[in-house]
Design an enzyme around this catalytic site. Sequence first.
Site, PDB file in Angstrom:
ATOM      1  N   CYS B  10       0.912  -1.256  -0.026  1.00  0.00           N
ATOM      2  CA  CYS B  10      -0.107   0.076  -0.155  1.00  0.00           C
ATOM      3  C   CYS B  10       0.965   1.271  -0.098  1.00  0.00           C
ATOM      4  O   CYS B  10       2.246   1.216   0.102  1.00  0.00           O
ATOM      5  CB  CYS B  10      -0.927   0.132   1.268  1.00  0.00           C
ATOM      6  SG  CYS B  10       0.059   0.050   2.788  1.00  0.00           S
ATOM      7  N   CYS B  13       3.360   1.519   2.772  1.00  0.00           N
ATOM      8  CA  CYS B  13       4.320   0.690   2.998  1.00  0.00           C
ATOM      9  C   CYS B  13       5.600   1.366   2.127  1.00  0.00           C
ATOM     10  O   CYS B  13       6.459   1.497   2.296  1.00  0.00           O
ATOM     11  CB  CYS B  13       3.918  -0.535   2.526  1.00  0.00           C
ATOM     12  SG  CYS B  13       2.338  -1.208   3.341  1.00  0.00           S
TER      13      CYS B  13
END
Lengths: 355, 77
Positions: B10, B13
Amino acid sequence: MKLQSVPADIQDEGPGFPRVLSGIIGVAAVYAWWHVYHFLPTISKWISYTLLSAKPGSHLGASLEFFFYDTPKVMMLLFLVVFGVGIIRSFFTPEKTRAVLSGKSEFAGNILAALLGIVTPFCSCSAVPLFIGFVTAGVPLGVTFSFLISAPMVNEIALGLLYGLLGWKVAAIYLGTGLFIAIAAGWVIGRLHLENHIEDWVREGHFAAAEMEEKKLTWNDRIVYGWDAVKEIIGRVWIYVILGIAVGAGIHGFVPQGVMASIMGKGTWWSVPLSVLIGVPMYSNAAGIIPIVEALLGKGAALGTVLAFMMSVIALSLPEMVILRKVLKPRLIATFIGVVACGILFVGYLFNMII
Amino acid sequence: MEIKVLGSGCAKCAKTADLIQEVINETGSDATLEKVTDMMKIASYGVFGTPSVIIDNEVKCTGKVPKKKEIKAWFAQ
């Protein structure tokens, strides 16, 4: 708001000058916020009719006024709500929530999980590690689902926007029915005993929780946390808010009064299931969908139908199902969608009936 | 030093990994950075939230994007 510039390390210096200063800045910011907020109707009228010289009473004028009133209003409310909820969230972590929920009995556990879902920091991209962490620590499956339903559905963005655009009553109804669906759906899933439909690697694996030292947060850390939430969330949703309000403004100004009554009104029984069907594959967040919902309500759509539509868009999203598919077998995913959709249908019909 | 960023890929991250890479470049550290996206592996670290940062098998941070200052502090240890 200058909170961001307060360095994190002043906390060690005790109640010295910078802390007093940040307090004064905080109070001044709240005061300024309040006054600007109450001045917004005047500003929006001035922009629409004087600056852009739209005709008062025209379609375009109505749309412009709606847009220039709602955009700053929603942004200001979001700012306040996200900051406040951010501070509340700094008191909770998924680890603590798990510790509270593990080994709880089913019914009380479902209620607690739904409530904790609102205040525990959660992002749908960490749904899988969270699911594994909960289930392997002995949190019952149904209780875990109550959490997973409530966390995305009852969120600060939805509540802030509903309060700002539709008033506290609708916000309270959303909060109450959202919690009800999370509790009821989680309880039903628990009763169905679908534990063997969790993917085998999750059930057979041994996942010990990592040891993490708990850092003691000061009030300063919490303010920084709240401010980070504002930057992160508003930075992510502002474009949806503006697009949503632009569509809403178009509906408000150009769609004739009462036209929605025949499609999304109380009299049409099929409008609630249809709204849910349309809402499930739609992937939007509360920020984009609520301004549109406000405009639809203004044109004669029924509250229950609109509530059902909004909930299915926010609570059931395809990307989240794809993520959860890694830990759940298809039948459990299907049950999850089915049970939540039934809850939403019930809420939709209930409100169309009583309001 | 062996650094792992756990996350399904995502935006948060990716940002975490970028920040760590920045610090590696700035400090000229010989640390290695690896992104772990496999759910089974992520779960085996016992973390709840992504992104999480693991340095030499020790969980440093979980569920949020760390601040650059925090990352630098880990490097200084």
